[in-house]
Design an enzyme around this catalytic site. Structure first.
Site, PDB file in Angstrom:
ATOM      1  CB  SER A   1      11.828 -71.450-102.906  1.00 52.85           C
ATOM      2  OG  SER A   1      10.679 -70.658-103.115  1.00 52.85           O
TER       3      SER A   1
ATOM      4  CG  HIS B   1       4.570 -65.887-103.130  1.00 48.80           C
ATOM      5  ND1 HIS B   1       5.466 -66.870-103.479  1.00 48.80           N
ATOM      6  CD2 HIS B   1       4.819 -65.587-101.833  1.00 48.80           C
ATOM      7  CE1 HIS B   1       6.239 -67.137-102.431  1.00 48.80           C
ATOM      8  NE2 HIS B   1       5.870 -66.383-101.419  1.00 48.80           N
TER       9      HIS B   1
HETATM   10  N1  DGL Z   1       8.405 -69.953-105.577  1.00 43.73           N
HETATM   11  C1  DGL Z   1       9.028 -68.861-106.302  1.00 43.73           C
HETATM   12  C2  DGL Z   1       8.507 -68.834-107.739  1.00 43.73           C
HETATM   13  O1  DGL Z   1       7.450 -69.316-108.051  1.00 43.73           O
HETATM   14  C3  DGL Z   1       8.770 -67.531-105.635  1.00 43.73           C
HETATM   15  C4  DGL Z   1       9.481 -67.374-104.316  1.00 43.73           C
HETATM   16  C5  DGL Z   1      10.979 -67.434-104.432  1.00 43.73           C
HETATM   17  O2  DGL Z   1      11.581 -66.562-105.097  1.00 43.73           O
HETATM   18  O3  DGL Z   1      11.548 -68.355-103.880  1.00 43.73           O
HETATM   19  O4  DGL Z   1       9.180 -68.312-108.593  1.00 43.73           O
END
Ligand code: DGL
Length: 268
Positions: free
Chosen positions: A12, A189
């Site tokens: 994302s 993250h």
């Molecule tokens: N990349 C998302 C995850 O690993 C976290 C950030 C988002 O909510 O876009 O779930």
């Protein structure tokens, strides 16, 4: 698919850079094409249908650029869209998610143990972890908790300080998380706050890092298919659906150099 084709990684936004970094560390000869869907982040509180449509659009871009692998670095997208992307891609590329390598770790090292899972609302509410555990008949006692405040906290740079310690203590003070043996970092993250989490448990709980796990798994699968790149000759590419200073800053920081971004809107 050719040995020298790039590895496509999407997320994302910035979080998936933890996965990209782990992949470059494990496989320095590989070229990567990273797609950060900065126009649509966060994915963590969106519906599965919406995340699926973004994921297919991005997959198309990565296939057009000749990727031999589509690695879904985002846990929320892995939970919502992996099956669909896999079916869509067919034999054109290898499709990986960040959840299955963690299930493999549970299978090998956490049977009869208690494990905690923290992630976004999407990842936790999808119940993808408990259903995969059930599917494989693993004897793992899983406690799941959505911790949506952690992503903005990390993006604001509240790390290793009183705020991060307090928020972590509030979340992990949950009774079910008291006597766990391992903690699944079920969000891109969370490797960034590994040491904060370690401190909370005073080193008594093992951190299960999906970024490292998927990088290992990718190496094994490429080796088996004889698809490992022998020498790095291309360039890594970084695509974003929207230019944001936050992404530029994070990318530079992660790779310790000025990263050139290419804007690639998914819909015009
Ligand atoms: N990349 C998302 C995850 O690993 C976290 C950030 C988002 O909510 O876009 O779930």
């Amino acid at each position: 698919m050719m040995k020298k084709s790039p590895i496509g990684i999407f997320d994302s936004g910035t979080g998936g850079l933890t996965v990209a970094k782990a992949v470059k560390k494990e496989l320095p000869n590989e070229d990567i094409i990273y797609f950060g869907d900065t126009a649509h982040l966060p994915y963590g509180d969106k519906s599965a249908t919406t995340i699926q449509s973004y994921s297919i659009k991005i997959t198309n871009v990565l296939l057009e650029r000749g990727c031999k692998v589509i690695l879904i670095a985002c846990n929320s997208a892995s939970a919502a869209a992996y099956e669909l992307v896999k079916e869509y891609v067919g034999s054109k590329a290898l499709v990986l998610n960040v959840i299955d390598p963690v299930i493999e770790i549970l299978e090998n090292s956490y049977q009869t143990k208690k494990v905690g899972l923290i992630g976004t609302l999407q990842t936790v509410n999808s119940e993808v972890f408990p259903s995969k555990i059930k599917q494989k008949s693993l004897d793992v006692d899983l406690a799941s908790l959505a911790t949506p405040l952690l992503v903005p906290m990390i993006e604001e740079g509240f790390i290793h300080n009183s705020i991060s310690y307090e928020i972590i203590a509030q979340y992990l003070g949950d009774e079910r998380f008291k006597e766990i043996d391992g903690l699944i970092l079920g969000c891109t993250h969370y490797p960034i706050i590994k040491s904060d989490l370690d401190e909370h448990y005073q080193g008594t709980v093992r951190m299960i890092d999906s970024a490292e796990a998927v990088a290992h798994s990718l190496r094994n699968q490429l080796e088996k298919l004889n698809l490992l790149n022998e020498k790095e000759d291309g360039e890594d590419q970084f695509l974003v659906s929207d230019f944001t200073p936050a992404f530029q800053k994070a990318a530079n920081l992660f790779f310790n150099r000025e990263i050139t971004l290419e804007r690639y809107p998914l819909w015009e």
